[in-house]
Every structure is written in C-alpha cells, then in structure tokens.
Motif scaffolding. Structure first.
Motif, PDB file in Angstrom:
ATOM      1  N   GLU A  30       5.437  -1.710  -8.747  1.00 33.80           N
ATOM      2  CA  GLU A  30       6.126  -0.520  -9.231  1.00 33.80           C
ATOM      3  C   GLU A  30       6.099   0.538  -8.143  1.00 33.80           C
ATOM      4  OE1 GLU A  30       5.316   2.470 -12.867  1.00 33.80           O
ATOM      5  OE2 GLU A  30       5.252   0.338 -13.343  1.00 33.80           O
ATOM      6  N   LEU A  31       7.240   1.168  -7.887  1.00 34.62           N
ATOM      7  CA  LEU A  31       7.336   2.186  -6.847  1.00 34.62           C
ATOM      8  C   LEU A  31       6.276   3.260  -7.065  1.00 34.62           C
ATOM      9  CD1 LEU A  31       9.344   2.207  -4.526  1.00 34.62           C
ATOM     10  CD2 LEU A  31      10.729   3.816  -5.819  1.00 34.62           C
ATOM     11  N   SER A  32       5.497   3.553  -6.001  1.00 36.94           N
ATOM     12  CA  SER A  32       4.402   4.515  -6.120  1.00 36.94           C
ATOM     13  C   SER A  32       4.174   5.220  -4.793  1.00 36.94           C
ATOM     14  CB  SER A  32       3.123   3.783  -6.525  1.00 36.94           C
ATOM     15  OG  SER A  32       1.999   4.616  -6.352  1.00 36.94           O
ATOM     16  N   ASP A  33       3.955   6.533  -4.855  1.00 35.68           N
ATOM     17  CA  ASP A  33       3.633   7.295  -3.643  1.00 35.68           C
ATOM     18  C   ASP A  33       2.143   7.637  -3.607  1.00 35.68           C
ATOM     19  OD1 ASP A  33       3.431   9.247  -5.554  1.00 35.68           O
ATOM     20  OD2 ASP A  33       4.952  10.560  -4.702  1.00 35.68           O
ATOM     21  N   ALA A  34       1.304   6.745  -4.151  1.00 37.85           N
ATOM     22  CA  ALA A  34      -0.136   6.994  -4.240  1.00 37.85           C
ATOM     23  C   ALA A  34      -0.822   7.033  -2.872  1.00 37.85           C
ATOM     24  CB  ALA A  34      -0.799   5.931  -5.124  1.00 37.85           C
ATOM     25  N   ASP A  35      -0.247   6.392  -1.863  1.00 39.34           N
ATOM     26  CA  ASP A  35      -0.841   6.390  -0.518  1.00 39.34           C
ATOM     27  C   ASP A  35      -0.856   7.829   0.020  1.00 39.34           C
ATOM     28  OD1 ASP A  35      -0.887   6.233   2.496  1.00 39.34           O
ATOM     29  OD2 ASP A  35      -1.051   4.103   2.048  1.00 39.34           O
TER      30      ASP A  35
ATOM     31  N   GLU B 259       0.816  -1.217   0.000  1.00 32.00           N
ATOM     32  CA  GLU B 259       0.000   0.000   0.000  1.00 32.00           C
ATOM     33  C   GLU B 259       0.850   1.267   0.000  1.00 32.00           C
ATOM     34  OE1 GLU B 259      -3.869  -1.780   2.443  1.00 32.00           O
ATOM     35  OE2 GLU B 259      -2.721  -0.127   3.324  1.00 32.00           O
ATOM     36  N   GLU B 260       1.922   1.271   0.791  1.00 34.65           N
ATOM     37  CA  GLU B 260       2.691   2.501   0.958  1.00 34.65           C
ATOM     38  C   GLU B 260       3.806   2.693  -0.055  1.00 34.65           C
ATOM     39  OE1 GLU B 260       3.848   2.955   5.073  1.00 34.65           O
ATOM     40  OE2 GLU B 260       1.780   3.385   5.655  1.00 34.65           O
ATOM     41  N   THR B 261       4.251   1.604  -0.713  1.00 36.03           N
ATOM     42  CA  THR B 261       5.358   1.737  -1.676  1.00 36.03           C
ATOM     43  C   THR B 261       4.996   1.291  -3.090  1.00 36.03           C
ATOM     44  OG1 THR B 261       6.289  -0.486  -1.363  1.00 36.03           O
ATOM     45  CG2 THR B 261       7.041   1.254   0.166  1.00 36.03           C
ATOM     46  N   GLY B 262       3.931   0.498  -3.235  1.00 37.62           N
ATOM     47  CA  GLY B 262       3.595  -0.086  -4.529  1.00 37.62           C
ATOM     48  C   GLY B 262       4.345  -1.378  -4.815  1.00 37.62           C
ATOM     49  N   ILE B 263       5.227  -1.792  -3.910  1.00 36.76           N
ATOM     50  CA  ILE B 263       6.067  -2.971  -4.125  1.00 36.76           C
ATOM     51  C   ILE B 263       5.468  -4.186  -3.407  1.00 36.76           C
ATOM     52  CG2 ILE B 263       8.378  -3.963  -3.796  1.00 36.76           C
ATOM     53  CD1 ILE B 263       8.169  -1.593  -5.842  1.00 36.76           C
ATOM     54  N   HIS B 264       5.389  -5.298  -4.125  1.00 36.25           N
ATOM     55  CA  HIS B 264       4.891  -6.554  -3.558  1.00 36.25           C
ATOM     56  C   HIS B 264       6.084  -7.344  -3.027  1.00 36.25           C
ATOM     57  CE1 HIS B 264       1.050  -5.630  -5.314  1.00 36.25           C
ATOM     58  NE2 HIS B 264       1.677  -5.373  -6.451  1.00 36.25           N
ATOM     59  N   GLY B 265       5.927  -7.890  -1.830  1.00 31.47           N
ATOM     60  CA  GLY B 265       7.025  -8.629  -1.228  1.00 31.47           C
ATOM     61  C   GLY B 265       6.549  -9.894  -0.549  1.00 31.47           C
ATOM     62  N   VAL B 266       7.504 -10.771  -0.275  1.00 34.08           N
ATOM     63  CA  VAL B 266       7.245 -11.961   0.523  1.00 34.08           C
ATOM     64  C   VAL B 266       8.189 -11.923   1.721  1.00 34.08           C
ATOM     65  CG1 VAL B 266       6.404 -13.403  -1.379  1.00 34.08           C
ATOM     66  CG2 VAL B 266       8.832 -13.375  -0.855  1.00 34.08           C
ATOM     67  N   VAL B 267       7.685 -12.366   2.861  1.00 30.60           N
ATOM     68  CA  VAL B 267       8.480 -12.331   4.087  1.00 30.60           C
ATOM     69  C   VAL B 267       9.590 -13.377   4.005  1.00 30.60           C
ATOM     70  CG1 VAL B 267       8.435 -12.741   6.582  1.00 30.60           C
ATOM     71  CG2 VAL B 267       6.615 -11.400   5.492  1.00 30.60           C
TER      72      VAL B 267
END
Length: 151
Positions: free
Chosen positions: A104-109, A63-71
């Motif tokens: 994709e990096l995003s500052d939409a939040d 939500e805050e960066t646009g980047i999807h990650g796995v722990v």
C-alpha cells in the motif's frame, strides 16, 4: 578533497503492467530540497553488504513507497558526482523495472515527503531529473516490446 565511491539501486515500480497502457502508473517519491521545492524521483538507496543490486531495488522500493515489486528488467545506470561533508562522491545508481505485486502506498520513510501513483504518460513532466526521465523512456519502450511479444 577526498573522493569516495557509492553504489545504490532502485527502480520504477509499475502497477497495471499487464493491463491497458492508459491504466499503468508508477510509484514515485517526492523529497523536499533545500529551497523547499518538492522534487519527484525514483526510489533508490545504498546496496547493503551481501545484497545484489536487484535485491536492493526491491527493498528500497518497498521501504520508500510501501509497494512490493518483482524485477522484470534492467533499465540502466545513472552515474554522477556531488560534494558533501568535505568529500567528493562518485555515485552509481542501478535501476530496474519492477512489477507491483502488492503493498500500500506509504510515505512512512523519513527520507520521503510524499509518494504518489503517477500515470506513465506523465513521468516525463513529473520526474525532476533528466537521467531518470531517460530511464522512464527506456521502461516505456521495454513495456511496449513486452506487450508486442505477448500478441
């Protein structure tokens, strides 16, 4: 003054985790404080009902960066107090190391002023909070150990 407890989760999402160390970078968020300064930190947010801390970290990073990650690993928790709206808040934030798997990096939040990929070697000078700089050191040691284990 009433005291409340809040629990959040977030993380350090790293791109290039499998590659050379000088190519690794982390997605950070920048928020403007009351004095107009841009403060860089790790993405994080409240744990929603029915969510685990790990699920929250994945969701909040996206939500805050646009980047999807796995722990990949647990980094540790930060515990602090603050006062807001006439109440004293005791907040605990659980942090995780995440591997970037897309997005994709995003500052939409709306809570985020800027986002940026920051080389891991620059986290100590970029992160605004000492506790988060300490977690970045933990992440670097974990990454080094993961790399040693692959050889």
């Amino acid at each position: 003054m009433r005291t409340v407890r809040e629990t959040s989760a977030g993380g350090l999402v790293v791109d290039g985790l499998e590659g050379p160390s000088d190519k690794r970078s982390a997605a950070l968020i920048g928020r403007t404080d009351r004095r107009g300064r841009l403060l860089w930190s790790l993405p994080k947010g409240h744990i929603e009902e029915g969510e685990t801390a790990e699920q929250t970290a994945i969701r909040e990073v996206a939500e805050e960066t646009g980047i999807h990650g796995v722990v990949v690993a647990e980094l540790g928790s930060i515990d602090y107090w603050f006062v807001t709206e006439g109440r004293r808040v005791h907040k605990t934030v659980h942090h995780y190391l995440l591997r970037s798997v897309g997005g994709e990096l995003s500052d939409a939040d709306v809570e985020v002023t800027q986002v940026a990929w920051v080389p891991l070697s620059e986290l100590d000078s970029r992160l605004a909070y000492a506790d988060e700089r300490r977690l970045a050191e933990v992440a670097n040691r974990l990454i080094d150990r993961m790399e040693t284990g692959k050889r």
